[in-house]
Design an enzyme around this catalytic site. Structure first.
Site, mmCIF file in Angstrom:
data_model
loop_
_atom_site.group_PDB
_atom_site.id
_atom_site.type_symbol
_atom_site.label_atom_id
_atom_site.label_comp_id
_atom_site.label_asym_id
_atom_site.label_seq_id
_atom_site.Cartn_x
_atom_site.Cartn_y
_atom_site.Cartn_z
ATOM 1 N N SER A 145 0.830 -1.218 0.000
ATOM 2 C CA SER A 145 0.000 0.000 0.000
ATOM 3 C C SER A 145 0.862 1.264 0.000
ATOM 4 O O SER A 145 0.425 2.315 -0.470
ATOM 5 C CB SER A 145 -0.961 0.000 1.200
ATOM 6 O OG SER A 145 -0.252 -0.086 2.418
ATOM 7 N N SER A 183 -0.581 -4.875 10.231
ATOM 8 C CA SER A 183 -1.510 -4.875 11.384
ATOM 9 C C SER A 183 -2.974 -4.896 10.922
ATOM 10 O O SER A 183 -3.682 -3.913 11.063
ATOM 11 C CB SER A 183 -1.232 -3.719 12.341
ATOM 12 O OG SER A 183 -0.951 -2.506 11.702
#
Ligand code: ADP
Length: 202
Positions: free
Chosen positions: A40, A110
């Site tokens: 990302s 995460s």
């Protein structure tokens, strides 16, 4: 040194706190916790941000899978239990840094709300800035920086976030940044402007 009743010494018995360290460094300490799919842009943005902050005299520490999994957490694998322990230790490291006045920049997928909330609880909500690097799965897969999506599609990696393991986007991040159609410098600048207002001492 003055002696209090019970042989407790008052001089030197107060451990220096975060405020003292922040005053020394001339900054306010936060843990910037970037979350987003693999590819990302977390690490790319973090590196640009860190260089910029460093050039302006801020003391920072970038934490990512490479520097944590190779050392502190090298005995941990990828079972659910080990993933939780991985984040627990990373969060404790963040706490040590922020208590020392240092700004941390974390680049970990995460993927679940539970993982991020446990990190937030350890670090302390008042120091925790959750930054969602909001890049669609198709874009991350097209980039496939490390070839991991191809491997996961071939079945060589199991439980890959975004494919056969969920990514839960934050509901209420401190900041969400986008990367599609932007240069890494532009996205890093979005984060810089948000962060700079918080970390500079008045
Ligand atoms: P992550 O750390 O989230 O796994 P990386 O930073 O390793 O992701 O990879 C992101 C990739 O996307 C890099 O190749 C980077 O050059 C590219 N990219 C394109 N546009 C952007 C942007 N605006 N911000 C960050 N990365 C971008």
């Amino acid at each position: 040194m003055k002696e209090r009743p019970g042989n407790i010494f008052t001089f030197h018995d107060e451990v220096l706190g975060k405020e003292d360290k922040e005053a020394l460094l001339g900054q306010r300490a936060y843990a910037v916790w970037m979350t987003g799919l693999s590819g990302s842009g977390k690490t790319t943005i973090a590196k640009i941000l860190e260089r910029r902050l460093h050039a302006e005299g801020f003391l920072t520490r970038l934490l990512d899978g490479d520097n944590v999994r190779d050392g502190l957490n090298r005995n941990l694998g990828f079972t659910a239990e080990d993933r939780a322990e991985n984040i627990r230790r990373i969060a404790e490291v963040n706490k040590l840094f922020t208590e020392c006045g240092v700004i941390t920049i974390n680049c970990f997928v995460s993927p679940t709300k539970e993982i991020r909330s446990s990190a937030k609880n350890i670090i302390g909500a008042e120091h925790f800035l959750e930054v969602f690097v909001d890049t669609p799965l198709e874009v991350c897969e097209f980039r496939d920086v490390k070839g991991l999506y191809k491997k996961a599609r071939r079945g060589e990696i199991k439980n890959f976030t975004g494919l056969d393991a969920p990514f839960e986007a934050p509901d209420n991040p401190s900041l969400a940044v986008t990367t599609e159609g932007k240069t890494p410098e532009q996205t890093a600048d979005d984060l810089y402007r948000f962060l700079h207002a918080k970390i500079k001492r008045k």
